[in-house]
Design an enzyme around this catalytic site. Sequence first.
Site, PDB file in Angstrom:
ATOM      1  N   GLU A 201       0.967  -1.343  -0.009  1.00 34.45           N
ATOM      2  CA  GLU A 201       0.090   0.123   0.308  1.00 34.45           C
ATOM      3  C   GLU A 201       0.242   1.188   0.100  1.00 34.45           C
ATOM      4  O   GLU A 201       0.732   2.498   1.066  1.00 34.45           O
ATOM      5  CB  GLU A 201      -1.105  -0.397   1.641  1.00 34.45           C
ATOM      6  CG  GLU A 201      -2.409  -1.096   1.324  1.00 34.45           C
ATOM      7  CD  GLU A 201      -3.569  -0.756   1.952  1.00 34.45           C
ATOM      8  OE1 GLU A 201      -2.672  -0.751   3.189  1.00 34.45           O
ATOM      9  OE2 GLU A 201      -4.150  -1.977   1.635  1.00 34.45           O
ATOM     10  N   GLU A 321      -5.394  -7.568  -1.226  1.00 32.10           N
ATOM     11  CA  GLU A 321      -6.542  -7.664  -0.214  1.00 32.10           C
ATOM     12  C   GLU A 321      -7.870  -7.451  -0.693  1.00 32.10           C
ATOM     13  O   GLU A 321      -8.075  -5.760  -1.378  1.00 32.10           O
ATOM     14  CB  GLU A 321      -5.891  -6.062   0.642  1.00 32.10           C
ATOM     15  CG  GLU A 321      -4.645  -7.003   1.528  1.00 32.10           C
ATOM     16  CD  GLU A 321      -4.108  -5.884   2.542  1.00 32.10           C
ATOM     17  OE1 GLU A 321      -4.708  -4.997   2.872  1.00 32.10           O
ATOM     18  OE2 GLU A 321      -2.624  -6.109   2.520  1.00 32.10           O
TER      19      GLU A 321
END
Length: 509
Positions: A201, A321
Site C-alpha cells: 500500500e 486485499e
Amino acid sequence: MFRSLRRALGVVAAVLVLPLAGVHPAQAVDAREVAADAPGAGYWHTSGRQILDAAGQPVRIAGINWFGFETANYVVHGLWSRDYKSMIDQMKSLGYNTIRLPYSDDIFKSGTVPNSIDFSSGKNADLQGLSSLQIMDKLVAYAGQDGLKVILDRHRPDASAQSALWYTSSVPESTWIANLRSLATRYAGQSTVVGIDLHNEPHDPACWGCGDIATDWRLAAERAGNAVLSVNPDLLIFVEGVQTYAGVSGWWGGNLMGAGQYPVELNVPNRVVYSAHDYATSVAQQPWFSDPTFPANMPGVWDKYWGYLFRQNIAPVWVGEFGTTLASTVDQKWLAALVSYLRPTSTYGADSFSWTFWSWNPNSGDTGGILKDDWVTVDTVKDGYLASIKAAGFPSTGTGGGGGGGGGSTATCAATYTVTSDWGTGFNAGVTVTNTGTSALKSWQVKWTWPGTQQITNMWNATYTQTGTSVTAVNADHNGSVGVGSSAGFGFGGAPGGGGAPSLSCTAG
C-alpha cells in the site's frame, strides 16, 4: 487505506445477510496424487492478462491473507490457539489455494524472537526454538505439501507502523532490497513461493511515473524487482498501485491508473502482476459508496483504477486485499458486486482476476476474518460470498503422504464430523474426508443417520440427499480427487441444533 485500523485487535461485527442460496465454496483439490497435467505445477509466468504455470496452463490465485509476521509477534497470529498445520489444512478444505504472508523487515534482525505461540498438548511442536524466518520455512513447506502456493508480502519496514514509501529513515531502500533478495535466495528452487509483493500500500507522497527517484514507486518497483530476479528469476513480481495519480485519489495501493502509460519493465520478461487493494465502508468511506447508482457504479470505478489492465489484456491483476465486516447493507452490496466483477470460476475458469481475501485472522479490527474469534469457527456467511470465485488447488510440492491400508493399491476413506456452531434453533457442521488407503480417491460418499430430528438446510462442497433421518453426501466435481494421506471437506447447515454427532461411514471410489 487506514492500515492501523486493520491491525488493531477487534471483535468481528455481526453479519446481517446470508449469501445467495445454491452458491457454495469451491474445494481446493489436494494434488499429491493428481495427474501430471494438473494446473499450477512449478513456477509461474505471465502472458497478457493471465498467469500461467510451468506447462503454460492458466492458473487462478484464490487465496487468503494470514497476517502476523509484520506485527510485534513476529509470526502469524492464531498460533496462541491452534497448531499451524491444522489452520493450513482448514484453509485448503475451504477452497483457498494461496496464502499471502505479510512480514516486516524486523524479522531479519538477529534479536527478533517470535512470541505468543502455544506449545502445549503437542501444538506447534516443530516450531519451538525457531526464528521467525525458520517458522516461515515451516509454513511454506507445509503449505506446499498441502498443494497451496505462497506469496510473501513486504508489508511494513518495521513492526510499528505502515509506511507511505518503501523506505524510512531507519529502514533505507538498501535494506529493503537486501531483505527482498535474501528471501528470494532463501526460497530459490522452492516453487511453493511463487512471488513477492514488493511493498504494501504505497500512498501519498508516493507517485507513479513522476520520475522523482525518491517518490516514484514505479521506478522503485523496477529496482527491487530486478534485484529479486537477479537471484531468483523464476519468481513473479507483484506490484501494488499508489494512492493518487493525475490528481485522482483512491485506496492506498489501489490506484494503478498510471500503469498503462508507465508500465513496470523488468529485466526478466513476463514476471509482473499488478496488485490492487479495495475495501468497503467498514474501513473508510469513499465517494462512490454514496453515488445514487451504487452499486451499479462500481464496475466503472474498478475499471478506472485497475480493472482496465486486465480488460485490455495488458497484464494480470491480483486483488491482494479486500475485506469487510459485512455489518452494513452497503458493504454487503459492495462485496457481492466485487465478487461478480472478479468473474466466477465456473464461467471463466482461470481467465479471471486473481485475489487473496483480507483476512484469515478474526483480529483485523475493521474487517474481521474468515475465522471467528475462537480461531476455529468459520464465518460461513462471509466465506460463502467468495464461493463463486474460489478455484482448484495446485500439485503438492512436498513428498506426499504415506497411506495405511495394506494389500496392494487400495482406495479407502474415513470421515469425521465436527459441529462448528450451534445456536439452538440451528447449527453448522463440517465433515473431513481422509484418504486412508494406498491409492488416490477418484470419488467419495459419506453416509450417516441422525440420532434426532435434524434436517439439512444447505450444503457446500458436496451434494446430498436426505430421506427421513438418513443422509448421503457425495463429493462435488472439484473435490472428489484426494491423494493418499490427504483430506477433502464439506460443510452444511441444519436444524434444529442441540443434537449429538452421528456415526459416519465413508465409501471410496
